[in-house]
Design an enzyme around this catalytic site. Structure first.
Site, PDB file in Angstrom:
ATOM      1  N   GLU A 320       0.830  -1.199   0.000  1.00  0.00           N
ATOM      2  CA  GLU A 320       0.000   0.000   0.000  1.00  0.00           C
ATOM      3  C   GLU A 320       0.868   1.255   0.000  1.00  0.00           C
ATOM      4  O   GLU A 320       1.834   1.367   0.744  1.00  0.00           O
ATOM      5  CB  GLU A 320      -0.970   0.001   1.184  1.00  0.00           C
ATOM      6  CG  GLU A 320      -0.336  -0.213   2.540  1.00  0.00           C
ATOM      7  CD  GLU A 320      -1.364  -0.463   3.640  1.00  0.00           C
ATOM      8  OE1 GLU A 320      -2.435  -1.033   3.354  1.00  0.00           O
ATOM      9  OE2 GLU A 320      -1.082  -0.079   4.791  1.00  0.00           O
ATOM     10  N   CYS A 321       0.554   2.167  -0.892  1.00  0.00           N
ATOM     11  CA  CYS A 321       1.195   3.473  -1.002  1.00  0.00           C
ATOM     12  C   CYS A 321       2.718   3.345  -1.144  1.00  0.00           C
ATOM     13  O   CYS A 321       3.196   2.866  -2.162  1.00  0.00           O
ATOM     14  CB  CYS A 321       0.809   4.347   0.187  1.00  0.00           C
ATOM     15  SG  CYS A 321       0.997   6.123  -0.127  1.00  0.00           S
ATOM     16  N   GLY A 322       3.497   3.728  -0.141  1.00  0.00           N
ATOM     17  CA  GLY A 322       4.950   3.668  -0.252  1.00  0.00           C
ATOM     18  C   GLY A 322       5.466   2.269  -0.507  1.00  0.00           C
ATOM     19  O   GLY A 322       6.490   2.088  -1.197  1.00  0.00           O
ATOM     20  N   MET A 324       3.968   0.081  -2.350  1.00  0.00           N
ATOM     21  CA  MET A 324       3.746  -0.088  -3.783  1.00  0.00           C
ATOM     22  C   MET A 324       4.835   0.599  -4.595  1.00  0.00           C
ATOM     23  O   MET A 324       5.342   0.056  -5.581  1.00  0.00           O
ATOM     24  CB  MET A 324       2.365   0.471  -4.152  1.00  0.00           C
ATOM     25  CG  MET A 324       2.029   0.414  -5.627  1.00  0.00           C
ATOM     26  SD  MET A 324       0.327   0.971  -5.977  1.00  0.00           S
ATOM     27  CE  MET A 324       0.405   2.714  -5.516  1.00  0.00           C
ATOM     28  N   SER A 414      -2.245  -0.753  -3.907  1.00  0.00           N
ATOM     29  CA  SER A 414      -3.067   0.446  -4.048  1.00  0.00           C
ATOM     30  C   SER A 414      -2.451   1.565  -3.222  1.00  0.00           C
ATOM     31  O   SER A 414      -1.648   1.314  -2.317  1.00  0.00           O
ATOM     32  CB  SER A 414      -4.493   0.182  -3.562  1.00  0.00           C
ATOM     33  OG  SER A 414      -5.288   1.357  -3.624  1.00  0.00           O
TER      34      SER A 414
END
Length: 435
Positions: A320-322, A324, A414
């Site tokens: 998730e986020c970082g 990813m 995501s």
């Protein structure tokens, strides 16, 4: 559904008219003050936040959980408050943004659970208007359990006297002078370990508050909650490797508890320290600051091979986020330099100086509503990819864009930071359980 006993504790919800008023500084100072008095202190943070809780956890000496009627849900909020009242002498809750901002707002939370509200007002550029603002906050909503006001960033004794005279005496909880602000960066406060002399800074804030009425705790309140969360051990026997260091630090404590309640064995490792991927059945790559440590992450001698072997063995990764961004092909920093990442996820990310997205969203990982996991998005990067999203986040507010959910082999990723306790069954499926 059985009822828990009533538990009594002193509780204060620290709110403000707006962000930037000094809520976090005052909350941390109060936690430090009460802790110095020998009290057991539990702090909560309203809304989806990772950085304030790290600082507040340092100040209180206990992990900080999040409270939010939409993200966390009323039942779990009630249960966590009751457990805190049972185990701690003092419960402090820091608001998000302004007291009445958002749907649901911090005021909604206060009314729902009878939490006494202390309003911190930045009085640095006002005098008697302080009283009008304090009156408005106290009376804007008739059912709000208002406790009092604390003036922040006050110039001195004479200034404080003017402010106190403008406010109703029963509302005045004291004042704090101007203190050196805690350092920030693009996502919020710096990490506690990055702030020099943090204990000395907290001592100074606590000393300033120790002579004020707020040093005497609010009247204790009773809290009761149903035992409502029974999580089946759907991940029993599963080992989950979790990246955790300064580059991957946006991890809700409740997410870890959720995985443990599901029966998983958690194995932490530090990509920044170039630790190898532990033996595991699934990987959790949370958000954080890969952009601040891009060279070190890129230089990891084995992580790409480790993760590629994990994927080849048909084992899942949730990023998730970082997390990813670290899996992607490259990361372009704000100075234009392009840093290679781990190259397992066909995407190129670019940092920017302005906020790219902010808001509460949910993702559906399965059919119907059974697969929905709630969360939030907050990032300064954009991402380019040829992949087609398999789903989009459902915005909590109209007008915001839903974040994409990508599937690439056994990777799911995501920008949304998931709150696992919103759906333990869907979380178990995310990490490989057959449900």
């Amino acid at each position: 559904m059985s009822e828990m006993n009533n538990f009594v504790t002193s509780c204060i919800l620290i709110a403000a008219p707006s962000s930037g008023s000094g809520k976090t500084t005052i909350t941390a100072g109060l936690a430090w003050l009460y802790r110095r008095q020998g009290k057991r202190v539990k702090v909560f943070k309203c809304g989806p936040d990772f950085l304030d809780p790290l600082l507040l956890g340092f100040a209180s000496g206990s992990p900080v959980d999040n409270l939010d009627l939409w993200l966390v849900g009323e039942d779990l909020c009630r249960q966590m408050l009751a457990e805190a009242a049972r185990d701690y002498d003092v419960v402090l809750i820091e608001s998000v943004m302004g007291l009445f901002d958002g749907e649901p707002s911090t005021a909604d939370l206060a009314v729902k659970f009878g939490l006494p509200v202390l309003a911190v007002i930045d009085a640095g550029a006002m005098a008697q208007t302080f009283g009008a603002l304090a009156f408005g906050l106290a009376h804007y909503r008739a059912d709000l359990p208002f406790y009092g006001v604390l003036a922040n960033k006050v110039a001195g004794e004479r200034h404080a006297q003017m402010l106190q005279e403008s406010a109703k005496s029963e509302h005045w909880m004291g004042w704090a002078g101007k203190v050196e602000p805690l350092p920030e960066r693009h996502l919020g406060l710096a990490l506690p370990e990055e702030i020099p002399d943090l204990a000395a800074k907290l001592d100074a804030i606590a000393d300033a508050l120790a002579t004020q009425p707020i040093a005497q705790l609010a009247k204790p309140i009773a809290m009761a909650a149903p035992v409502c969360f029974e999580v089946k051990p759907l991940l029993a026997g599963k080992r989950i490797a979790i990246a955790r260091d300064a580059a991957f630090c946006f991890i809700y404590p409740a997410n870890l508890r959720c995985l443990e309640l599901l029966g998983a064995e958690l194995r932490f490792f530090s990509p920044l320290a170039h630790e190898s991927l532990p033996e595991c059945d699934a990987v959790y790559l949370a958000g954080g600051y890969p952009e601040l440590h891009a060279d070190t992450l890129a230089a990891h001698p084995s992580i790409r091979t480790d993760l590629a072997a994990h994927i080849a063995a048909k084992k899942p990764i949730w990023a998730e986020c970082g997390g990813m961004l670290a899996l992607g092909d490259s990361l372009t920093l704000v100075d234009g330099s392009v840093k290679p990442m781990w190259g397992l996820f066909p995407a190129r990310a670019t940092m920017q100086t302005r906020l790219a997205a902010l808001g509460s969203q949910s993702l559906n990982f399965g059919s119907g509503g059974d697969g929905e996991i709630r969360g939030h998005t907050f990032h300064y990067s954009t991402m380019a990819t040829e992949m087609t999203p398999v789903a989009y986040g459902a915005p909590c507010r109209l007008g915001s864009n839903g974040e994409a959910l990508y599937t690439h082999g056994y990777i799911r990723a995501s920008y949304i930071h998931a709150w696992f306790m919103s759906n333990p069954v869907a979380t178990a499926a995310l990490f490989g359980a057959v449900v």
